[in-house]
Design a protein around this motif. Structure first.
Motif, short mmCIF file in Angstrom:
data_model
loop_
_atom_site.label_atom_id
_atom_site.label_comp_id
_atom_site.label_asym_id
_atom_site.label_seq_id
_atom_site.Cartn_x
_atom_site.Cartn_y
_atom_site.Cartn_z
N PRO A 28 37.07 86.83 20.00
CA PRO A 28 36.59 87.54 18.80
C PRO A 28 35.15 87.22 18.40
O PRO A 28 34.58 87.93 17.57
CB PRO A 28 37.57 87.08 17.71
CG PRO A 28 38.76 86.57 18.43
CD PRO A 28 38.22 85.97 19.68
N LEU A 91 36.62 95.88 14.08
CA LEU A 91 38.06 95.63 14.07
C LEU A 91 38.74 95.91 15.40
O LEU A 91 39.90 95.50 15.59
CB LEU A 91 38.73 96.46 12.97
CG LEU A 91 38.32 96.12 11.54
CD1 LEU A 91 39.06 97.02 10.56
CD2 LEU A 91 38.57 94.65 11.22
N THR A 94 43.28 96.65 16.83
CA THR A 94 44.36 96.12 15.99
C THR A 94 43.86 95.14 14.93
O THR A 94 44.67 94.45 14.30
CB THR A 94 45.42 95.41 16.86
OG1 THR A 94 44.78 94.35 17.59
CG2 THR A 94 46.06 96.38 17.85
N GLY A 95 42.55 95.06 14.74
CA GLY A 95 42.01 94.09 13.78
C GLY A 95 42.26 94.48 12.34
O GLY A 95 42.36 95.66 11.99
N GLN A 96 42.36 93.47 11.48
CA GLN A 96 42.54 93.66 10.05
C GLN A 96 41.63 92.69 9.31
O GLN A 96 41.48 91.53 9.72
CB GLN A 96 44.00 93.40 9.63
CG GLN A 96 45.01 94.30 10.30
CD GLN A 96 46.43 93.86 10.02
OE1 GLN A 96 46.68 92.87 9.32
NE2 GLN A 96 47.39 94.57 10.58
N HIS A 109 47.74 85.10 14.78
CA HIS A 109 46.58 85.81 15.30
C HIS A 109 45.46 85.94 14.26
O HIS A 109 44.65 86.86 14.31
CB HIS A 109 46.94 87.21 15.81
CG HIS A 109 48.06 87.21 16.82
ND1 HIS A 109 47.97 86.57 18.02
CD2 HIS A 109 49.30 87.77 16.77
CE1 HIS A 109 49.10 86.73 18.69
NE2 HIS A 109 49.92 87.45 17.96
N ASP A 126 43.73 89.69 14.26
CA ASP A 126 43.62 90.63 15.38
C ASP A 126 44.53 90.20 16.53
O ASP A 126 44.15 89.36 17.34
CB ASP A 126 42.17 90.74 15.86
CG ASP A 126 41.99 91.83 16.89
OD1 ASP A 126 42.92 92.61 17.12
OD2 ASP A 126 40.89 91.91 17.47
N ARG A 129 42.90 90.91 20.06
CA ARG A 129 41.60 90.26 20.21
C ARG A 129 40.53 91.18 20.82
O ARG A 129 39.67 90.74 21.58
CB ARG A 129 41.72 88.97 21.03
CG ARG A 129 42.66 87.95 20.42
CD ARG A 129 42.36 86.55 20.91
NE ARG A 129 42.58 86.37 22.33
CZ ARG A 129 43.75 86.05 22.88
NH1 ARG A 129 44.82 85.88 22.11
NH2 ARG A 129 43.84 85.88 24.18
N GLY A 131 38.72 92.98 18.59
CA GLY A 131 37.73 92.97 17.52
C GLY A 131 36.66 91.93 17.79
O GLY A 131 36.83 91.02 18.62
N ASP A 230 48.31 99.16 13.88
CA ASP A 230 48.27 98.04 12.94
C ASP A 230 47.37 98.29 11.74
O ASP A 230 47.02 97.36 11.03
CB ASP A 230 47.78 96.78 13.67
CG ASP A 230 48.72 96.33 14.76
OD1 ASP A 230 49.57 95.47 14.48
OD2 ASP A 230 48.63 96.86 15.88
#
Length: 280
Positions: A28, A91, A94-96, A109, A126, A129, A131, A230
């Motif tokens: 990341p 992101l 799947t990043g938040q 994660h 994430d 990974r 992001g 996600d």
């Protein structure tokens, strides 16, 4: 992305990043860990905005914060306290980026936690990974903002391009921030098949596409985005634009306009959904 950036801006602008924790996974981190920590700690968040598919935190020195001593050899870039900096968050798939209370359970994660003076935390989560986290000065993404570009210039972006119009819409060097879902939905509203060569679109078709992109993006922002995979906003809440999808994710289901089954194809490695009757 616009929805997330606006939500973050509403919640954290004016707050100060007191300390930063970074996980052990290297993927990341686009910038070195030492540079990220040096650029973020003791900085006031002056603004949060979307630039293309990135979330940009504009950071300024905080006069009331005591900057921790820099360790010897910590990062080649000298992030002076008085120098404005930018925290760039991509992101991926799947990043938040979440605003959390410190007592809230830290999700699996989680790759970064920025502790704020208000007592809250900014957490980057994430699972896959894809992001990326980085720091910069004067960051600007390539391409034109779809909600700001003028019609005349929009038409010139696709002139002479032999790539499918779907691929051209996802090309961030042309338009920044148009994602896969919104490209499909815009092409449906404009009545254009995703495999059409961009250069083959007529003037009226480009005008319809210009209007459709703006309509789709504005509606999606108003409804908090599309919660597929996600996606959640800064509070971990889902959006509702997926309830308005007319083609995306509806393979085999009847078109809402003509009842023809929606088709799914792959263009440039990305899923594309369209109605073979309504789109030409």
């Amino acid at each position: 992305m616009e929805t997330i950036a606006r939500g973050l801006a509403h919640r954290v602008v004016g707050d100060v990043i007191e300390s930063v924790w970074l996980g052990s996974k290297p993927e990341p981190l686009k910038s070195k860990a030492s540079e990220i920590v040096a650029a973020l700690e003791s900085r006031r968040i002056a603004g949060v905005r979307r630039v293309g598919k990135h979330i940009v935190f504009d950071l300024q020195a905080d006069g009331s914060a005591r900057r921790p001593a820099k360790k010897r050899g910590a990062g080649k870039r000298r992030w002076q306290a008085a120098t404005p900096a930018q925290w760039i968050v991509h992101l991926g798939m799947t990043g938040q980026m979440l605003v959390s209370r410190p007592e809230a359970e830290i999700a699996r994660h989680t790759h970064a936690v920025a502790r704020l003076a208000s007592g809250r935390e900014l957490r980057f989560v994430d699972p896959r990974r894809f992001g990326r986290l980085s720091v910069a000065q004067g960051f600007e993404a390539a391409g034109h903002e779809p909600l700001e570009v003028e019609l005349d210039h929009f038409r010139t972006l696709f002139r002479g391009r032999k790539t499918p119009i779907k691929s051209a819409l996802l090309n961030q060097k042309l338009l920044r921030g148009v994602g896969n879902i919104y490209a499909d939905e815009s092409l449906f509203r404009a009545g254009i098949r995703p495999r059409r060569r961009a250069a083959s679109l007529s003037r009226p078709e480009l005008e319809r596409l210009f209007t459709a992109i703006r309509e789709v993006l504005k509606e999606a922002i108003a409804l908090g985005g599309s919660s597929v995979s996600d996606y959640v906003d800064a509070d971990g809440e889902e959006g509702f634009f997926q309830l308005k999808h007319r083609v995306y994710g509806r393979e085999g289901e009847p078109c809402l306009s003509c009842k023809t089954p929606i088709k799914r194809i792959v263009i440039g490695g990305r899923s594309s959904h369209y109605c073979p009757a309504c789109q030409k």
